[in-house]
Motif scaffolding. Structure first.
Motif, PDB file in Angstrom:
ATOM      1  N   UNK A 404       0.838  -1.196   0.000  1.00 39.36           N
ATOM      2  CA  UNK A 404       0.000   0.000   0.000  1.00 39.36           C
ATOM      3  C   UNK A 404       0.878   1.255   0.000  1.00 39.36           C
ATOM      4  N   UNK A 405       1.977   1.207   0.741  1.00 39.73           N
ATOM      5  CA  UNK A 405       2.913   2.332   0.774  1.00 39.73           C
ATOM      6  C   UNK A 405       3.535   2.555  -0.610  1.00 39.73           C
ATOM      7  N   UNK A 406       3.891   1.467  -1.287  1.00 37.34           N
ATOM      8  CA  UNK A 406       4.471   1.591  -2.638  1.00 37.34           C
ATOM      9  C   UNK A 406       3.453   2.217  -3.586  1.00 37.34           C
ATOM     10  N   UNK A 407       2.197   1.764  -3.503  1.00 37.51           N
ATOM     11  CA  UNK A 407       1.138   2.352  -4.331  1.00 37.51           C
ATOM     12  C   UNK A 407       1.036   3.851  -4.062  1.00 37.51           C
ATOM     13  N   UNK A 408       1.087   4.212  -2.791  1.00 35.30           N
ATOM     14  CA  UNK A 408       0.993   5.625  -2.427  1.00 35.30           C
ATOM     15  C   UNK A 408       2.167   6.428  -2.985  1.00 35.30           C
ATOM     16  N   UNK A 409       3.369   5.850  -2.922  1.00 38.54           N
ATOM     17  CA  UNK A 409       4.549   6.534  -3.443  1.00 38.54           C
ATOM     18  C   UNK A 409       4.463   6.733  -4.951  1.00 38.54           C
ATOM     19  N   UNK A 410       3.967   5.715  -5.667  1.00 41.55           N
ATOM     20  CA  UNK A 410       3.799   5.839  -7.122  1.00 41.55           C
ATOM     21  C   UNK A 410       2.744   6.909  -7.431  1.00 41.55           C
ATOM     22  N   UNK A 411       1.673   6.894  -6.642  1.00 41.94           N
ATOM     23  CA  UNK A 411       0.590   7.856  -6.832  1.00 41.94           C
ATOM     24  C   UNK A 411       1.067   9.306  -6.671  1.00 41.94           C
ATOM     25  N   UNK A 412       1.973   9.508  -5.715  1.00 43.22           N
ATOM     26  CA  UNK A 412       2.453  10.857  -5.404  1.00 43.22           C
ATOM     27  C   UNK A 412       3.563  11.325  -6.345  1.00 43.22           C
ATOM     28  N   UNK A 413       4.243  10.369  -6.983  1.00 47.81           N
ATOM     29  CA  UNK A 413       5.441  10.699  -7.751  1.00 47.81           C
ATOM     30  C   UNK A 413       5.119  11.543  -8.980  1.00 47.81           C
ATOM     31  N   UNK A 414       6.032  12.478  -9.242  1.00 45.57           N
ATOM     32  CA  UNK A 414       5.900  13.300 -10.451  1.00 45.57           C
ATOM     33  C   UNK A 414       7.043  13.067 -11.427  1.00 45.57           C
ATOM     34  N   UNK A 415       8.055  12.292 -10.947  1.00 41.47           N
ATOM     35  CA  UNK A 415       9.222  12.101 -11.824  1.00 41.47           C
ATOM     36  C   UNK A 415       9.610  10.642 -11.977  1.00 41.47           C
ATOM     37  N   UNK A 416       9.773   9.917 -10.853  1.00 42.84           N
ATOM     38  CA  UNK A 416      10.226   8.527 -10.929  1.00 42.84           C
ATOM     39  C   UNK A 416       9.197   7.657 -11.646  1.00 42.84           C
ATOM     40  N   UNK A 417       9.682   6.688 -12.422  1.00 48.59           N
ATOM     41  CA  UNK A 417       8.736   5.732 -12.978  1.00 48.59           C
ATOM     42  C   UNK A 417       8.466   4.659 -11.927  1.00 48.59           C
ATOM     43  N   UNK A 418       7.436   3.851 -12.168  1.00 46.63           N
ATOM     44  CA  UNK A 418       6.977   2.879 -11.181  1.00 46.63           C
ATOM     45  C   UNK A 418       8.079   1.891 -10.805  1.00 46.63           C
ATOM     46  N   UNK A 419       8.863   1.457 -11.788  1.00 46.56           N
ATOM     47  CA  UNK A 419       9.892   0.456 -11.527  1.00 46.56           C
ATOM     48  C   UNK A 419      10.938   0.980 -10.555  1.00 46.56           C
TER      49      UNK A 419
END
Length: 614
Positions: A404-419
């Protein structure tokens, strides 16, 4: 007349009370394994005080020496497990007491806890009395004797039976969460408070006949309603209320959903939990994570807001989940299907939460080449779970929140790709190479035999030309793997004479010591054809063994894993140690994660101000 009352655990095993709960001697033995123990323990720990543990059925039996003696007709698994958890807590608090870490009030609580395990009026009488089946009562008394009196009267082979296994399992779980606490004494008392306030419904059947009629009526009406059936009931009631008559397509759509998910109740429930946990940020408030105890409450609220919209979304999500499960054969490349199957085999299902999110959001996340990018992610998840399932880091109970934390981090990210985010977060929580290596070099089979089988199959498959499959190492016949894990030096209690001679020069005591040290090591394990008689054969017989059709199923079975074994004349400690080193190194290479120095460097760079931002 049947009477049902709800009690807290502290009231059920009240201090100053002489209530005893005895399982009839003819009842079945204590059966709970690791999964049931984990679920029971985690449910208490993860939920607020007052969590409902279920019901027990009792019959009152007066005895002159006791105020109240209850015959426990149903509920022995919960009651014994509950008592063993209390014993494990007592053991930990007793350690703190001996170190003078408890204040006077805490010492009184420790004394009160003792009275929940044995009678205050007679400490030789235990409050929960297991059945005599398979030494349950004898083993339980030995546990309490060790915990309360430091009198180690463990019965022969007790460590291999369920009572001692459960007690040590609960000790380990308590120690693990205390290791993460700043104040271990306070954390232990907080957990004791949760256990004490947990609730149980006690049903008094009044007579044995009445109790067993009730027991049969509760257990013979088929399975209780599953979480999925309850969600369906809530959904269709809400649809009928909001749109009137329900069209037949709703029924067929629901049937399609079940077909997508399989008919396995546990898979269906897991889907609903993971769907909420993956997208809870956009759903209702008040439930940070879905678990077994709050799942129905969560879906009652979600469905009430928009039953038709929920139905449409859940069908779409089920299609994506079905793809993850491998139930849509027409979709996805062969390579992606294989990687998803590997993730399932290594028991990486907690990560389906993340994969469900990625599939639902693939357009927004820019996953243009779905199969290629997902394949890389799933392969990384597989490597992560190999390491996690051997080292138990992070703990099972933390996995949902991790993804869930990883999902949240991806959701918030504006630069990093998911991988990049997935690798960074998993790497930071995974065991390092030294820890992984230490576990690999130890008794891996006893730690996690499924993970060991996965490792052995992966090493074998990696040796094939062009990585193309030569054999289906996961093929089954009559529900059993055709190729199974074989202990070269036998693991059984009775070591054959031929092995005593070979492994310890005829010294039986030394052979027993070496079996304990080396039998479950990676270097002593391989894959052979399924044959229950293979285990205690001599080394030469194992090597040359063939099936009824004349096919080699011993160490000449043409697997590369056995190349270094098949030409040996004997099997020694030196051979085990050398092969262990070789297989450990291959495993480290196969399931390597990125260097943590790169992770640190990346994070340091993230914190540096961007000079162009001005």
């Amino acid at each position: 007349m049947t009477v049902a009352n709800e009690y807290t655990v502290s009231r059920l095993l009240g201090i100053g009370e002489d209530d005893v709960y005895a399982i009839p001697p003819y009842q079945r033995e204590y059966k709970w394994g690791k999964q049931e123990r984990d679920e029971f323990f985690d449910d208490i720990q993860d939920n607020d005080a007052g969590y409902f543990l279920g019901s027990i059925i009792c019959v009152s039996r007066k005895e002159e020496a006791l105020k109240q003696h209850w015959e426990l007709v149903d509920g022995q698994q919960r009651m014994i497990s509950l008592s063993l958890i209390l014993a494990a807590i007592y053991s930990k608090l007793d350690e703190f007491s001996k170190e003078n870490l408890l204040n006077k009030a805490q010492e009184n609580k420790l004394c009160n806890l003792k009275q929940q395990l044995v009678l205050e009026s007679n400490e030789d009488k235990i409050r929960v009395v297991p059945s005599i089946q398979n030494h349950n009562k004898e083993d339980y008394e030995a546990v309490l004797s060790k915990v309360l009196s430091n009198n180690d009267k463990k019965t022969k082979a007790a460590g291999n039976r369920r009572i001692f296994q459960s007690y040590h399992h609960f000790q380990d779980k308590i120690s693990k969460f205390l290791d993460q606490s700043d104040n271990k004494v306070e954390a232990t008392f907080e957990f004791l408070e949760k256990v004490s306030k947990a609730r149980v419904v006690m049903i008094d059947g009044e007579s044995r006949q009445g109790a067993y009629i009730l027991f049969r009526s509760l257990n013979d009406r088929g399975k209780p309603l599953t979480a999925t059936e309850l969600i369906k009931s809530i959904l269709f009631a809400s649809l009928e209320k909001s749109i009137g008559n329900i069209d037949s397509h709703f029924v067929s759509d629901w049937d399609q959903l079940l077909d997508l998910l399989s008919d396995d109740d546990m898979v269906q429930e897991r889907f609903f939990r993971q769907y909420y946990n993956a997208f809870q940020k956009n759903m209702i408030r008040g439930y940070p994570v879905a678990n077994r105890s709050n799942l129905i409450k969560i879906y009652e609220k979600i469905i009430a807001e928009d039953p038709k919209g929920f139905f449409d979304k859940i069908i779409t999500a089920a299609r994506n989940y079905s793809f993850i499960l491998g139930r849509y054969d027409k979709e996805g490349s062969a390579k992606l299907k294989k990687t998803l199957l590997d993730l399932e085999r290594i028991e990486g299902t907690p990560s389906y939460l993340l994969l469900l999110y990625l599939l639902e959001r693939r357009n927004q996340l820019g996953l243009k080449d779905r199969d290629s990018e997902l394949c890389e992610i799933v392969q990384y998840l597989t490597r992560f779970f190999v390491r996690r399932n051997l080292t138990d880091r992070p703990a099972t109970r933390d996995l949902d929140r991790l993804f869930m934390h990883i999902v949240d981090q991806i959701d918030r990210s504006t630069s990093d790709d998911a991988m990049v985010i997935i690798k960074r977060e998993l790497l930071s929580r995974s065991s390092d190479d030294d820890t992984f290596k230490r576990y690999l070099a130890g008794p891996v089979y006893s730690q996690n035999s499924r993970a060991v089988r996965f490792i052995l199959c992966a090493i074998e498959a990696e040796s094939w030309p062009e990585k193309e499959p030569i054999y289906d190492l996961w093929e089954k016949a009559n529900g059993k793997y055709i190729r199974t894990i074989e202990h070269i030096f036998p693991q059984g209690d009775n070591i054959p004479l031929s092995w005593i001679e070979m492994i310890a020069d005829g010294d039986e005591a030394k052979a027993i010591d070496r079996k304990a040290k080396y039998s479950d090591c990676l270097g002593n394990l391989t894959l052979t054809g399924y044959n229950p008689e293979l285990g205690n054969m001599s080394f030469e017989e194992k090597k040359e063994r063939k099936d009824e059709e004349g096919k080699s199923i011993g160490y000449r079975n043409k697997l590369n894993l056995n190349k270094c074994i098949e030409d040996l004349d004997k099997w020694t400690v030196e051979d085990i140690e050398k092969r262990t080193t070789d297989l450990v190194n291959k495993t480290l290479e196969l399931f390597a994660l990125e260097d943590k120095n790169k992770l640190i460097e990346t994070r340091q760079n993230e914190k540096k101000p961007d000079p162009m931002a001005r």
